[in-house]
Design an enzyme around this catalytic site. Structure first.
Site, PDB file in Angstrom:
ATOM      1  N   HIS A   1      36.935  43.404  31.324  1.00 27.93           N
ATOM      2  CA  HIS A   1      37.226  42.047  31.794  1.00 27.93           C
ATOM      3  C   HIS A   1      37.677  41.160  30.636  1.00 27.93           C
ATOM      4  CE1 HIS A   1      36.625  38.243  33.959  1.00 27.93           C
ATOM      5  NE2 HIS A   1      35.953  37.826  32.895  1.00 27.93           N
TER       6      HIS A   1
ATOM      7  N   GLU B   1      38.856  31.652  34.760  1.00 27.48           N
ATOM      8  CA  GLU B   1      38.404  32.879  35.417  1.00 27.48           C
ATOM      9  C   GLU B   1      39.267  33.266  36.621  1.00 27.48           C
ATOM     10  OE1 GLU B   1      36.424  35.097  34.494  1.00 27.48           O
ATOM     11  OE2 GLU B   1      35.177  34.173  32.963  1.00 27.48           O
TER      12      GLU B   1
ATOM     13  N   HIS C   1      40.816  38.022  29.495  1.00 28.62           N
ATOM     14  CA  HIS C   1      40.725  36.795  28.694  1.00 28.62           C
ATOM     15  C   HIS C   1      41.561  36.795  27.422  1.00 28.62           C
ATOM     16  CE1 HIS C   1      37.785  34.495  30.920  1.00 28.62           C
ATOM     17  NE2 HIS C   1      36.991  35.551  31.017  1.00 28.62           N
TER      18      HIS C   1
ATOM     19  N   SER D   1      41.931  41.192  35.767  1.00 27.47           N
ATOM     20  CA  SER D   1      41.209  42.422  35.408  1.00 27.47           C
ATOM     21  C   SER D   1      40.584  43.111  36.614  1.00 27.47           C
ATOM     22  CB  SER D   1      40.116  42.098  34.381  1.00 27.47           C
ATOM     23  OG  SER D   1      39.149  41.210  34.935  1.00 27.47           O
TER      24      SER D   1
END
Length: 295
Positions: free
Chosen positions: A151, A196, A156, A215
């Site tokens: 993730h 997010e 990110h 992701s």
């Protein structure tokens, strides 16, 4: 804002796997020894972990190429070209930290588990991103109920290589300094619906820029493919700050930004009017520190 860390919920795919839990604990203990300025502890990922990474990397490739925003694709391609991102092994956080710092001045701090919303958001103000190093359970490589290394790295970190997005993320952190508990919750919601799970408009299409979308095999199709179970609305930090969200299921609501510059301006306007503090904050690039202006 990590959810489980060392202690796993009974519904976690790895809850009953003693070897998996032992492995996570080993990685967590190494990360606990870290202090800012030190080299990030190296993790010698084993074959099963690299295999899980490869499954996710290759499964997500056609989806990110089709649905990810241009900023993500440009950064991801550059990381692949540099040899940092490869399908056959998990990169080390220290390598990613050096790469990211060279591009936008951000740093990565490894975490072993739960980070409070206040500590997580405060770190963004000084361009520090908290990242896990453990990986999801191999039985369900396309699902994780919490942030993991896949993730962080496949969601990110490429976005933080883009100056415009990095600046947007930092604004949330700057607004969190000295904020009340209620305002921290409001800012955490803004973070959730953008960093997010944010979407944006590009070339007449809706694209993904949020790490939770980029992701996740299931989330990206749910968000972009026009599922009837989700709603798209224009990015509005006031509305986002008051909207609750589910953590372990697909999002029913996504905020769509026109671009990161406008999204940042809307955020700054919201925080300047709604986040009540006796001072203002800005980041001094020359001194590489946060400066305060008393009001």
């Amino acid at each position: 804002m990590t959810q489980f860390g060392e202690e796993l919920d009974a519904n976690h795919p790895g809850f009953l796997d003693k070897e998996y839990r032992k492995r996570r604990s080993q990685i967590a203990q190494a990360d606990k020894s870290y202090r800012l300025g030190m080299k990030i502890p190296k993790v010698s990922y084993v074959q099963s972990e690299n295999s899980t990474w490869k499954t996710i990397y290759e499964t997500m490739e056609p989806l990110r190429n089709k649905y990810a925003c241009n900023e993500f694709l440009n950064a991801f391609s550059a990381m692949e070209a540099s040899g940092i991102l490869k399908a056959d092994h998990i990169p080390q956080l220290q390598t990613l930290d050096d790469y990211l710092n060279d591009r936008t001045g951000w740093r990565i701090r490894p975490v072993s588990g739960l980070v409070s919303p206040r500590n997580f958001l405060n770190a963004l103000a000084v361009r520090v991103f908290h990242s896990t190093q453990y990986i999801r359970h191999h039985d369900q490589p396309l699902y994780t109920p919490e942030p993991d290394i896949c993730h962080e790295v496949l969601g990110h970190i490429p976005m933080l290589c883009d100056p415009g997005f990095a600046a947007f993320s930092q604004e949330i952190g700057l607004a969190s300094l000295g904020a009340s508990d209620d305002d921290i919750q409001r800012l955490a919601r803004c973070y959730w619906f953008t960093v997010e799970f944010g979407l944006c408009k590009q070339d007449g299409d809706v694209k993904a820029y949020g790490a939770g979308v980029l992701s996740s095999y299931g989330e990206i199709e749910h968000a972009i493919m026009g599922s009837e179970a989700r709603t798209l609305v224009d990015w509005d930090p006031m509305v986002a700050s008051q909207t609750d969200y589910p953590i372990t299921e697909y999002q029913p609501l996504y905020f769509v930004a026109n671009n990161f510059t406008e999204a940042r301006h809307k955020l700054v306007d919201f925080t300047s009017k709604e986040i009540k503090r006796p001072f203002g904050t800005f980041f001094n690039d020359e001194r590489n520190e946060v400066s305060i202006t008393w009001q």
